[in-house]
Design a protein around this motif. Structure first.
Motif, PDB file in Angstrom:
ATOM      1  N   PHE A  41       0.852 -14.334   5.421  1.00 40.34           N
ATOM      2  CA  PHE A  41      -0.374 -13.825   4.831  1.00 40.34           C
ATOM      3  C   PHE A  41      -1.561 -14.648   5.345  1.00 40.34           C
ATOM      4  O   PHE A  41      -1.640 -15.845   5.107  1.00 40.34           O
ATOM      5  CB  PHE A  41      -0.305 -13.862   3.306  1.00 40.34           C
ATOM      6  N   VAL A  42      -2.451 -13.978   6.053  1.00 45.64           N
ATOM      7  CA  VAL A  42      -3.553 -14.698   6.698  1.00 45.64           C
ATOM      8  C   VAL A  42      -4.907 -14.379   6.069  1.00 45.64           C
ATOM      9  O   VAL A  42      -5.086 -13.327   5.444  1.00 45.64           O
ATOM     10  CB  VAL A  42      -3.607 -14.396   8.217  1.00 45.64           C
ATOM     11  N   LEU A  71     -10.741 -11.346   6.478  1.00 50.27           N
ATOM     12  CA  LEU A  71      -9.548 -11.170   5.625  1.00 50.27           C
ATOM     13  C   LEU A  71      -9.617 -12.090   4.413  1.00 50.27           C
ATOM     14  O   LEU A  71      -9.985 -13.258   4.528  1.00 50.27           O
ATOM     15  CB  LEU A  71      -8.280 -11.498   6.423  1.00 50.27           C
ATOM     16  N   ASP A  97      -0.768  -3.826   9.116  1.00 54.46           N
ATOM     17  CA  ASP A  97       0.375  -4.432   8.437  1.00 54.46           C
ATOM     18  C   ASP A  97       1.489  -3.386   8.380  1.00 54.46           C
ATOM     19  O   ASP A  97       2.172  -3.171   9.377  1.00 54.46           O
ATOM     20  CB  ASP A  97      -0.133  -4.886   7.059  1.00 54.46           C
ATOM     21  N   SER A  98       1.655  -2.707   7.266  1.00 59.00           N
ATOM     22  CA  SER A  98       2.677  -1.658   7.204  1.00 59.00           C
ATOM     23  C   SER A  98       2.274  -0.464   8.070  1.00 59.00           C
ATOM     24  O   SER A  98       3.123   0.305   8.516  1.00 59.00           O
ATOM     25  CB  SER A  98       2.887  -1.189   5.764  1.00 59.00           C
ATOM     26  N   GLY A  99       0.984  -0.302   8.266  1.00 60.76           N
ATOM     27  CA  GLY A  99       0.482   0.838   9.029  1.00 60.76           C
ATOM     28  C   GLY A  99       0.172   2.051   8.159  1.00 60.76           C
ATOM     29  O   GLY A  99      -0.346   3.054   8.647  1.00 60.76           O
ATOM     30  N   ARG A 100       0.480   1.958   6.883  1.00 65.09           N
ATOM     31  CA  ARG A 100       0.309   3.118   5.994  1.00 65.09           C
ATOM     32  C   ARG A 100      -1.148   3.546   5.880  1.00 65.09           C
ATOM     33  O   ARG A 100      -1.483   4.715   6.036  1.00 65.09           O
ATOM     34  CB  ARG A 100       0.827   2.788   4.581  1.00 65.09           C
ATOM     35  N   THR A 101      -2.030   2.578   5.615  1.00 63.44           N
ATOM     36  CA  THR A 101      -3.441   2.901   5.414  1.00 63.44           C
ATOM     37  C   THR A 101      -4.017   3.546   6.675  1.00 63.44           C
ATOM     38  O   THR A 101      -4.676   4.584   6.612  1.00 63.44           O
ATOM     39  CB  THR A 101      -4.245   1.616   5.099  1.00 63.44           C
ATOM     40  N   LYS A 113       0.673  -7.257  12.694  1.00 60.30           N
ATOM     41  CA  LYS A 113       1.954  -7.840  12.269  1.00 60.30           C
ATOM     42  C   LYS A 113       3.052  -6.805  12.518  1.00 60.30           C
ATOM     43  O   LYS A 113       3.415  -6.063  11.607  1.00 60.30           O
ATOM     44  CB  LYS A 113       1.919  -8.130  10.761  1.00 60.30           C
ATOM     45  N   SER A 170       0.847  -1.191   0.000  1.00 58.80           N
ATOM     46  CA  SER A 170       0.000   0.000   0.000  1.00 58.80           C
ATOM     47  C   SER A 170       0.882   1.239   0.000  1.00 58.80           C
ATOM     48  O   SER A 170       1.958   1.264   0.583  1.00 58.80           O
ATOM     49  CB  SER A 170      -0.948  -0.017   1.195  1.00 58.80           C
ATOM     50  N   GLU A 222     -10.505  -2.439  12.848  1.00 67.64           N
ATOM     51  CA  GLU A 222      -9.826  -2.930  11.639  1.00 67.64           C
ATOM     52  C   GLU A 222      -9.545  -4.422  11.755  1.00 67.64           C
ATOM     53  O   GLU A 222      -9.496  -4.966  12.853  1.00 67.64           O
ATOM     54  CB  GLU A 222      -8.486  -2.193  11.479  1.00 67.64           C
ATOM     55  N   ASP A 223      -9.339  -5.048  10.611  1.00 71.22           N
ATOM     56  CA  ASP A 223      -8.970  -6.454  10.611  1.00 71.22           C
ATOM     57  C   ASP A 223      -7.500  -6.660  10.966  1.00 71.22           C
ATOM     58  O   ASP A 223      -7.158  -7.494  11.784  1.00 71.22           O
ATOM     59  CB  ASP A 223      -9.293  -7.093   9.242  1.00 71.22           C
ATOM     60  N   ILE A 224      -6.625  -5.863  10.328  1.00 70.55           N
ATOM     61  CA  ILE A 224      -5.190  -6.108  10.513  1.00 70.55           C
ATOM     62  C   ILE A 224      -4.398  -4.816  10.291  1.00 70.55           C
ATOM     63  O   ILE A 224      -4.768  -4.001   9.451  1.00 70.55           O
ATOM     64  CB  ILE A 224      -4.725  -7.223   9.536  1.00 70.55           C
TER      65      ILE A 224
HETATM   66  P1  IMP Z   1      -1.294  -1.503   5.534  1.00 69.36           P
HETATM   67  O1  IMP Z   1      -1.257  -1.583   7.048  1.00 69.36           O
HETATM   68  O2  IMP Z   1      -1.517  -0.121   5.008  1.00 69.36           O
HETATM   69  O3  IMP Z   1      -0.075  -2.143   4.925  1.00 69.36           O
HETATM   70  O4  IMP Z   1      -2.496  -2.334   4.937  1.00 69.36           O
HETATM   71  C1  IMP Z   1      -3.367  -3.021   5.687  1.00 69.36           C
HETATM   72  C2  IMP Z   1      -4.372  -3.702   4.784  1.00 69.36           C
HETATM   73  O5  IMP Z   1      -3.740  -4.667   3.935  1.00 69.36           O
HETATM   74  C3  IMP Z   1      -5.350  -4.478   5.622  1.00 69.36           C
HETATM   75  O6  IMP Z   1      -6.455  -3.678   5.994  1.00 69.36           O
HETATM   76  C4  IMP Z   1      -5.704  -5.629   4.739  1.00 69.36           C
HETATM   77  O7  IMP Z   1      -6.777  -5.281   3.893  1.00 69.36           O
HETATM   78  C5  IMP Z   1      -4.463  -5.875   3.903  1.00 69.36           C
HETATM   79  N1  IMP Z   1      -3.639  -6.967   4.486  1.00 69.36           N
HETATM   80  C6  IMP Z   1      -2.459  -6.832   5.125  1.00 69.36           C
HETATM   81  N2  IMP Z   1      -1.981  -8.034   5.529  1.00 69.36           N
HETATM   82  C7  IMP Z   1      -2.909  -8.944   5.144  1.00 69.36           C
HETATM   83  C8  IMP Z   1      -3.004 -10.386   5.300  1.00 69.36           C
HETATM   84  O8  IMP Z   1      -2.151 -11.080   5.877  1.00 69.36           O
HETATM   85  N3  IMP Z   1      -4.104 -10.970   4.767  1.00 69.36           N
HETATM   86  C9  IMP Z   1      -5.086 -10.267   4.130  1.00 69.36           C
HETATM   87  N4  IMP Z   1      -5.039  -8.935   3.970  1.00 69.36           N
HETATM   88  C10 IMP Z   1      -3.963  -8.274   4.477  1.00 69.36           C
END
Ligand code: IMP
Ligand code: MG
Length: 174
Positions: free
Chosen positions: A150-151, A156, A101-105, A129, A74, A97-99
């Motif tokens: 990747f879950v 998800l 990840d990078s934290g960007r969104t 994560k 992202s 939120e579900d997850i």
């Molecule tokens: P980020 O934190 O901006 O990188 O993006 C988070 C978004 O990426 C989450 O809201 C999910 O939609 C998607 N995502 C990140 N990791 C996973 C995963 O392990 N499985 C499914 N979707 C994921």
């Protein structure tokens, strides 16, 4: 090539943890109404289960965002696909939120929501994560910290599949 899903967190483990978080939120928001903001689609299953476990008054709203960039990375620039129905002004807002990840969104989204003047703004995520973090995001409530895999399940998806699994799993290709 066939796909199999290996269970990482069972339905029982997830349900138990959601109940614990619900109890914690009920204590923290005692005497208040909590306004849950669900980020579609991933956050929807978690939000519904969590809302059922919260004993203080709850209101709900939904938004859908898409982040620019590739599927796997992202960019942090978030486009609102569906905005909230209600203003956030003076509400005690809890983003679900579900997850992370990078934290960007989320860091982008939280800044945008903060500009709308909520009384308080907190973040609750089912999964985190931490190893993947690029942008610092303060998480107030975390279901589980998981390794960098990747879950799927509990909202998800992998190519829009598996959202309906009642547990968290890892897709294995063979
Ligand atoms: P980020 O934190 O901006 O990188 O993006 C988070 C978004 O990426 C989450 O809201 C999910 O939609 C998607 N995502 C990140 N990791 C996973 C995963 O392990 N499985 C499914 N979707 C994921
Ligand atoms: Mg999401």
């Amino acid at each position: 090539m066939s796909e199999r899903v290996r269970v990482m967190l069972s339905e029982e483990e997830v349900d138990k943890r959601i109940k614990e978080i619900g109890d914690q939120i009920s204590r923290d928001y005692e005497g208040k109404q909590v306004h849950l903001v669900c980020v579609l689609k991933g956050g929807s299953f978690f939000m519904c289960e969590l809302a059922k476990r919260i004993s203080v008054p709850v209101s709900l709203d939904f938004m859908s965002v898409s982040s620019y960039g590739s599927e796997t990375k992202s960019s942090g620039i978030v486009r609102i696909v569906k905005d909230l129905d209600e203003p956030l002004k003076d509400k005690d807002v809890l983003v679900v939120e579900d997850i992370v990840d990078s934290g960007r969104t989320l860091s982008y989204l939280l800044e945008m929501l903060r500009d709308r003047g909520p009384k308080s703004l907190r973040l609750c995520t089912l999964l985190d994560k931490p190893e993947r973090r690029v942008v610092d995001v303060h998480v107030d409530y975390t279901g589980f910290q998981i390794p960098d895999e990747f879950v799927v399940g509990y909202g998800l998806d992998y190519n829009q599949k598996y959202r309906n699994l009642p547990y968290i799993g890892v897709v294995e290709l063979d």
